[in-house]
Scaffold this motif. Structure first.
Motif, PDB file in Angstrom:
ATOM      1  N   PHE A  69       1.757 -17.745-103.021  1.00 24.38           N
ATOM      2  CA  PHE A  69       0.691 -17.974-102.042  1.00 24.38           C
ATOM      3  C   PHE A  69       1.205 -17.950-100.615  1.00 24.38           C
ATOM      4  O   PHE A  69       0.567 -17.421 -99.708  1.00 24.38           O
ATOM      5  CB  PHE A  69       0.004 -19.314-102.327  1.00 24.38           C
ATOM      6  N   ARG A  70       2.395 -18.520-100.416  1.00 25.15           N
ATOM      7  CA  ARG A  70       2.917 -18.634 -99.052  1.00 25.15           C
ATOM      8  C   ARG A  70       3.383 -17.290 -98.501  1.00 25.15           C
ATOM      9  O   ARG A  70       3.609 -17.145 -97.310  1.00 25.15           O
ATOM     10  CB  ARG A  70       4.074 -19.642 -99.028  1.00 25.15           C
ATOM     11  N   ILE A  86      -8.845 -22.152 -97.307  1.00 24.33           N
ATOM     12  CA  ILE A  86      -8.934 -22.773 -95.979  1.00 24.33           C
ATOM     13  C   ILE A  86      -7.665 -23.589 -95.686  1.00 24.33           C
ATOM     14  O   ILE A  86      -7.161 -24.299 -96.548  1.00 24.33           O
ATOM     15  CB  ILE A  86     -10.207 -23.634 -95.883  1.00 24.33           C
ATOM     16  N   GLY A  87      -7.134 -23.413 -94.480  1.00 22.03           N
ATOM     17  CA  GLY A  87      -5.854 -24.015 -94.126  1.00 22.03           C
ATOM     18  C   GLY A  87      -5.986 -25.408 -93.552  1.00 22.03           C
ATOM     19  O   GLY A  87      -7.096 -25.935 -93.420  1.00 22.03           O
ATOM     20  N   TRP A 146       4.715 -27.198-103.332  1.00 15.41           N
ATOM     21  CA  TRP A 146       5.307 -27.527-102.039  1.00 15.41           C
ATOM     22  C   TRP A 146       4.366 -28.423-101.255  1.00 15.41           C
ATOM     23  O   TRP A 146       3.238 -28.645-101.685  1.00 15.41           O
ATOM     24  CB  TRP A 146       5.588 -26.242-101.238  1.00 15.41           C
ATOM     25  N   GLU A 148       2.154 -29.082 -97.939  1.00 11.69           N
ATOM     26  CA  GLU A 148       1.480 -28.374 -96.857  1.00 11.69           C
ATOM     27  C   GLU A 148       1.663 -29.145 -95.541  1.00 11.69           C
ATOM     28  O   GLU A 148       2.015 -30.327 -95.558  1.00 11.69           O
ATOM     29  CB  GLU A 148      -0.011 -28.244 -97.189  1.00 11.69           C
ATOM     30  N   LEU A 195      -5.670 -23.548-104.062  1.00 13.86           N
ATOM     31  CA  LEU A 195      -4.569 -24.477-104.353  1.00 13.86           C
ATOM     32  C   LEU A 195      -5.078 -25.789-104.924  1.00 13.86           C
ATOM     33  O   LEU A 195      -4.328 -26.747-105.048  1.00 13.86           O
ATOM     34  CB  LEU A 195      -3.770 -24.766-103.070  1.00 13.86           C
ATOM     35  N   ARG A 251     -10.343 -30.580 -96.388  1.00 13.60           N
ATOM     36  CA  ARG A 251     -10.045 -29.626 -95.316  1.00 13.60           C
ATOM     37  C   ARG A 251     -11.307 -29.185 -94.588  1.00 13.60           C
ATOM     38  O   ARG A 251     -11.249 -28.504 -93.570  1.00 13.60           O
ATOM     39  CB  ARG A 251      -9.276 -28.429 -95.869  1.00 13.60           C
TER      40      ARG A 251
END
Lengths: 323, 206
Positions: A60-61, A92-93, A192, A194, A242, A263
């Motif tokens: 994904f990253r 969405i980040g 991981w 975020e 995610l 988010r």
């Protein structure tokens, strides 16, 4: 094929009497696959539910924005078809200047498990085999004055009415550690932290080795031993890639602080489900947030602080007498 | 020491040893190179997300008091001069209030409900507040809870952590006449490991 065969034999041995038949099944499948090779690659793909695009998908990253768009379109198409509803998958980040923290008032929790099932509904957990991201442990109130051993907590308590006399309750899900042992041990970089502090999993990169489950001191990670069973009518179509996107057999999953909700500014599902308002959520970097208020005014603690995992999930004692 | 001294002399090494050392050196360089390539394939620590617009902080919305059965309201349908006379003395409750239990310290109706205007509550300073603002009455005694409730730490908050947030007033959760929580029915327990059924089918097979 290797993985399937091994699983098959392992479960066959566990059941004992079915050992022979499971081997026969395997040979049958092997024969089918053999025939499929002659017919062509798509036949194998359908026989094993094998998706070449998913297999080749980058972490994904490392996906470019263009590639991510393609992945999301493919997932939305796949899930909309599978569950017969309009599914939206978001990537969405994080928001700038946000670090999520969770607070739980153990003086108020009544152990009703409403959060557990709100989480199952929101995050598309498998119903059978059953997966719960939140476990509520029951402890003796009289034991509370000494150090509590988490392993002695009972998640299987059953009472006509809760809270039961003389008990207290500690719900446990992912603690979203600042120094998370789970993401350190992952051999494929599938999990991981975020920038907003949420520890996430790329379900398409998880190989199911379960190192993270061994590393997690809180038992917060859960493995899909069987094919997840998620009734189409109960699917939550508001998904995050995610977070609550449906998982496959053989991958690990866990709480994501409802990434698909928080988010966008919303509160997690468990927070809204709690009937006594014991759950608190907010931005640790905002001095006016409720999570900062309770860190500054209440007696808070984290689980297994001695391991220095630095959880962002804080337990606190909210009541101080009756006033 | 005597024999070893000769070995330190570089001129005495046979050419074959030089070849071994160069092979080892080459291997080290190749392995180091492989490691570098491997390290380059480790994913970034985080994705390079595009910046996104901030969500406005929103406001705190106070949910009005929970609904009361219509046949009780308005209070002055029943409560008149006659009931006002009976009011101040604690007694057995009757008629509509037969089932009303009052177990809240040593309080009696008139500590909170106004005698003249039964549709309102009366604060200690004799000012009247409507039922929607009952929290103003509660916090006269339970003052310590007020800042915690305002901060969102006491009581339930729903909606958004950033954006509009809905607060409930005291009486949503605490029945004012019998404030402590009564135990409720819980949800079913998770399955014990020994209750889990093994299923052995391959994907796509039932």
């Amino acid at each position: 094929m290797g993985i399937f065969r091994r699983n098959k034999q392992a479960t066959g041995q566990a059941k004992g009497s079915q050992k022979g038949s499971s081997r026969r099944d395997f040979l049958k499948t092997a024969a089918t696959v053999g025939a499929g090779t002659a017919v062509g690659a798509p036949a194998i793909a359908s026989a094993l539910e094998f998706d070449f695009e998913t297999f080749m998908q980058k972490n994904f990253r490392e996906l470019s924005d263009e590639e991510l768009k393609g992945v999301i379109e493919r997932l939305e198409r796949k899930y909309s078809e599978k569950y017969g509803k309009d599914v939206s998958v978001s990537a969405i980040g994080p928001m700038d200047g946000v670090l999520y923290g969770y607070g739980l008032d153990i003086s108020r929790c009544i152990g009703c498990r409403k959060c557990v099932y709100a989480c199952v509904d929101e995050n598309n957990q498998s119903r059978d085999p059953e997966i719960h991201w939140i476990r509520v442990l029951e402890f003796e109130r009289s034991e509370a004055l000494r150090t509590i051993n988490l392993e002695e907590g009972n998640p299987y308590y059953e009472h006509e009415k809760v809270p039961a006399e003389g008990k207290f309750y500690v719900p446990i899900a992912c603690q979203h550690c600042e120094d998370s042992p789970c993401s350190t041990v992952c051999p494929t970089g599938a999990t991981w932290q975020e920038p907003d502090g949420i520890v996430v999993i790329d379900y398409d990169w998880c190989i199911g080795c379960r190192y993270c489950m061994a590393a997690c001191p809180y038992g917060a990670r859960h493995f899909n031993w069987g094919e997840p069973n998620l009734p189409a009518e109960e699917v939550n179509p508001d998904m995050h890639i995610l977070g609550n996107k449906p998982r496959a057999r053989g991958v690990v999953e866990k709480c994501s602080f409802c990434i698909q909700r928080v988010r966008k500014g919303r509160l997690p599902a468990c927070h809204e489900a709690c009937p006594v308002g014991a759950r608190k959520f907010g931005n640790l970097l905002d001095p006016n947030s409720e999570i900062r208020y309770l860190l500054e005014h209440k007696r808070t603690f984290v689980l297994k602080a001695e391991l220095e995992t630095n959880p962002k999930f804080f337990y606190f004692w909210g009541t101080e007498g009756r006033s | 020491m005597t024999g070893d001294d000769h070995d330190l002399d570089g001129d005495r090494h046979p050419p074959i040893q030089l070849t071994i050392w160069s092979v080892i050196a080459l291997a080290v360089v190749v392995i180091a190179g492989l490691f570098t390539v491997r390290l380059e394939h480790q994913p970034e620590t985080t994705r390079d997300y595009p910046p996104r617009p901030q969500i406005a902080d929103g406001e705190a919305i106070l949910l009005p008091a929970p609904e009361v059965a219509d046949d009780y309201l308005p209070c002055n349908d029943c409560h008149d001069e006659v009931t006002r006379e009976q009011g101040p003395v604690p007694r057995e409750l009757e008629f509509e209030h037969e089932d009303t239990k009052l177990e809240h310290g040593n309080l009696w109706c008139r500590h909170c409900h106004d005698a003249v205007d039964p549709n309102n509550l009366r604060l200690a300073d004799a000012s009247l507040v409507p039922f929607e603002d009952s929290w103003k009455l509660c916090t006269q005694c339970h003052g310590k809870k007020l800042p915690e409730w305002r901060a969102g730490v006491h009581g339930k908050v729903t909606g958004n952590w950033r954006g509009d947030r809905e607060y409930v007033t005291c009486v949503f959760c605490h029945e004012p006449h019998t404030p402590p929580f009564v135990p409720i029915e819980g949800e079913p327990r998770p399955r014990r490991p020994e209750e889990i059924v093994l299923r052995t089918s391959l994907p796509g097979e039932q």
